[in-house]
Structure formats: C-alpha cells, structure tokens
Design a protein around this motif. Structure first.
Motif, PDB file in Angstrom:
ATOM      1  N   ARG A 104       0.884  -1.311  -0.132  1.00  0.00           N
ATOM      2  CA  ARG A 104       0.166   0.069  -0.142  1.00  0.00           C
ATOM      3  C   ARG A 104       0.899   1.334  -0.149  1.00  0.00           C
ATOM      4  O   ARG A 104       1.770   1.349   0.806  1.00  0.00           O
ATOM      5  CB  ARG A 104      -0.788   0.123   1.168  1.00  0.00           C
ATOM      6  N   GLN A 105       0.356   2.153  -0.818  1.00  0.00           N
ATOM      7  CA  GLN A 105       1.016   3.499  -1.097  1.00  0.00           C
ATOM      8  C   GLN A 105       1.183   4.209   0.393  1.00  0.00           C
ATOM      9  O   GLN A 105       0.285   4.155   1.336  1.00  0.00           O
ATOM     10  CB  GLN A 105       0.556   4.711  -1.774  1.00  0.00           C
TER      11      GLN A 105
ATOM     12  N   VAL B 153       6.875   2.955   0.660  1.00  0.00           N
ATOM     13  CA  VAL B 153       6.079   2.647  -0.765  1.00  0.00           C
ATOM     14  C   VAL B 153       5.851   4.329  -1.024  1.00  0.00           C
ATOM     15  O   VAL B 153       4.578   4.910  -0.465  1.00  0.00           O
ATOM     16  CB  VAL B 153       5.030   1.733  -0.646  1.00  0.00           C
ATOM     17  N   ILE B 154       6.363   4.800  -2.141  1.00  0.00           N
ATOM     18  CA  ILE B 154       5.890   6.076  -2.566  1.00  0.00           C
ATOM     19  C   ILE B 154       4.793   5.888  -3.647  1.00  0.00           C
ATOM     20  O   ILE B 154       4.497   7.025  -4.172  1.00  0.00           O
ATOM     21  CB  ILE B 154       7.163   7.058  -2.926  1.00  0.00           C
ATOM     22  N   SER B 155       4.774   5.036  -4.655  1.00  0.00           N
ATOM     23  CA  SER B 155       3.937   4.893  -5.535  1.00  0.00           C
ATOM     24  C   SER B 155       3.784   3.512  -5.879  1.00  0.00           C
ATOM     25  O   SER B 155       4.583   2.668  -5.743  1.00  0.00           O
ATOM     26  CB  SER B 155       4.597   5.711  -6.956  1.00  0.00           C
ATOM     27  N   LYS B 156       2.508   3.195  -6.666  1.00  0.00           N
ATOM     28  CA  LYS B 156       2.263   2.029  -6.881  1.00  0.00           C
ATOM     29  C   LYS B 156       1.287   2.018  -8.105  1.00  0.00           C
ATOM     30  O   LYS B 156       0.234   2.669  -8.117  1.00  0.00           O
ATOM     31  CB  LYS B 156       1.759   1.174  -5.753  1.00  0.00           C
TER      32      LYS B 156
ATOM     33  N   VAL C 264       6.288  -1.200  -8.306  1.00  0.00           N
ATOM     34  CA  VAL C 264       6.362  -0.456  -6.912  1.00  0.00           C
ATOM     35  C   VAL C 264       7.303   0.298  -6.644  1.00  0.00           C
ATOM     36  O   VAL C 264       8.567  -0.159  -6.818  1.00  0.00           O
ATOM     37  CB  VAL C 264       6.229  -1.356  -5.646  1.00  0.00           C
TER      38      VAL C 264
END
Length: 214
Positions: free
Chosen positions: A101-102, A115-118, A123
């Motif tokens: 999850r972001q 996590v900065i983007s997905k 990822v």
C-alpha cells in the motif's frame, strides 16, 4: 564532554516545526503524542550514537545544561539520494503474499523503505531516511554522566542490540555476553560482527574485559 564519556540525554526533536521524536513525557502530553518510552537516551561520545550535529552540541555542554540547537541536514541524516529510490515488480510481492500500500513502510532485505507509488505493475520504494534532506531542531538536556562501568556496559549492549542488558553476567572484572538472546518469546543468535562491536566498545570505554558466553 570528551570522547568516551557516556551521558544520559533528554531531547525533543523537530522538523518543519513538527515533533518527530522525544523523551519528555510532559511535552508528549501537551502535544497529544502517544508513546510509551520516556527514558533518556545513552550517548557514548565518539561512537556515533546520535547524528553528528547532536553530538557536536553535547561536546559543549555539562551535566544539567539544556539548550536548543539547529542542525543542518548535512549534519543530520544527510541529503536525499535519488539512487535510494528503487522500483520493483509488484508480482514479486504478490508471490510472497505481501499486500503493498502506498505510504506504508516495508523491509527489503535489511533495509527499510517507504512505498511512494504503486501502479502499472510496479512499486517504487524510497530507502532514504525519512528525515534526509531536512534541517532539524533539537531541545537537549544532559541529565547524567554514567561513571559506573557495569551500567556503561549495560547501556552499550541495550543500544547496540536493542535489549539484552538483563542477560549480562559480571564476574571478577569481566562481563559475559550471551551469544543467544531471548526477546519477545523468541531466541536469536547475535551476529559475530555485532558481538565484536559490543565487546570492542566495552573494552575501549570501561575497565572491564568482555567475553562471549555460548
């Protein structure tokens, strides 16, 4: 303070005016911050227990002193490094049953990242320290200088291992460090490199000998 001195320190750390860490219960209550650890931290001068700017501030202080200090990012957690942002296929996490999850933090090997983007099956994870690139402000108070060698050894073990001082045994000028530690109902063996570092610090900064006990 001189190299090799160990002091117990209270502090309140701020970034952009917001508190990110503290050891002062009254301040936590004022700010509505929930944490259960208000013990002052041990700092062994010269052994990088704290960031460079924090240690430099301590070198000019005496027991009972308190002050505020502004620490630029280069003497804090360093500048942000774009090479520390890495991209992974999302399917690699799915194989391991990990839901990404972001905004969440993940451990990849022995590194913690956010996590900065997905999206699009990819990822992106940022392994920079959360405070990298930020100027910091600390209120610092030196509470006590630790003179007793046994207490010093206990603080060294707790700092380097995260726990374990209660398992130490002291006998005739020697501290025995168990190779296997119990924590949260789990037993684990300490890495040899970590044991070497702990023993080196104890012998360099106390009059104790240090040995590992199987």
């Amino acid at each position: 303070m001189e190299k090799g001195d160990m002091v117990l320190v209270d502090y309140v750390g701020r970034s952009d005016g917001e508190i990110f860490d503290l050891t002062v219960e009254e301040k936590a209550q004022e700010e509505g911050i929930e944490t259960d650890n208000f013990d002052p931290i041990p700092v062994l001068i010269g052994e990088q227990y704290v960031i460079e700017g924090f240690e430099e501030a301590l070198e000019d202080m005496e027991i009972g002193d308190e002050k505020e200090v502004d620490i630029p990012s280069e003497k804090g957690y360093g500048e942000r490094d774009s090479d520390q942002v890495e991209t992974y296929p999302e399917k690699e996490f799915e194989k391991q049953g990990v839901q990404v999850r972001q905004g969440e933090e993940l451990m990849i090997g022995n590194r913690r990242g956010k996590v900065i983007s997905k999206g699009s099956g990819r990822v992106r994870i940022d392994f920079n320290h959360p405070l990298a690139g930020k100027d910091l402000n600390y209120w610092i108070k030196v509470k006590e200088k630790v003179e007793d060698d046994q207490r010093k050894a206990e603080y060294i073990v707790d700092y380097r291992v995260g726990h374990g001082s209660e398992d130490l045994e002291f006998e005739d000028g020697t501290v025995f460090i168990p190779k296997t530690h119990s924590h949260d109902d789990h037993e684990h063996e300490l890495p040899e490199e970590l044991l070497d570092k702990v023993m080196e610090e104890i012998e360099d900064h106390t009059d104790l000998e240090a040995e590992v006990r199987e």
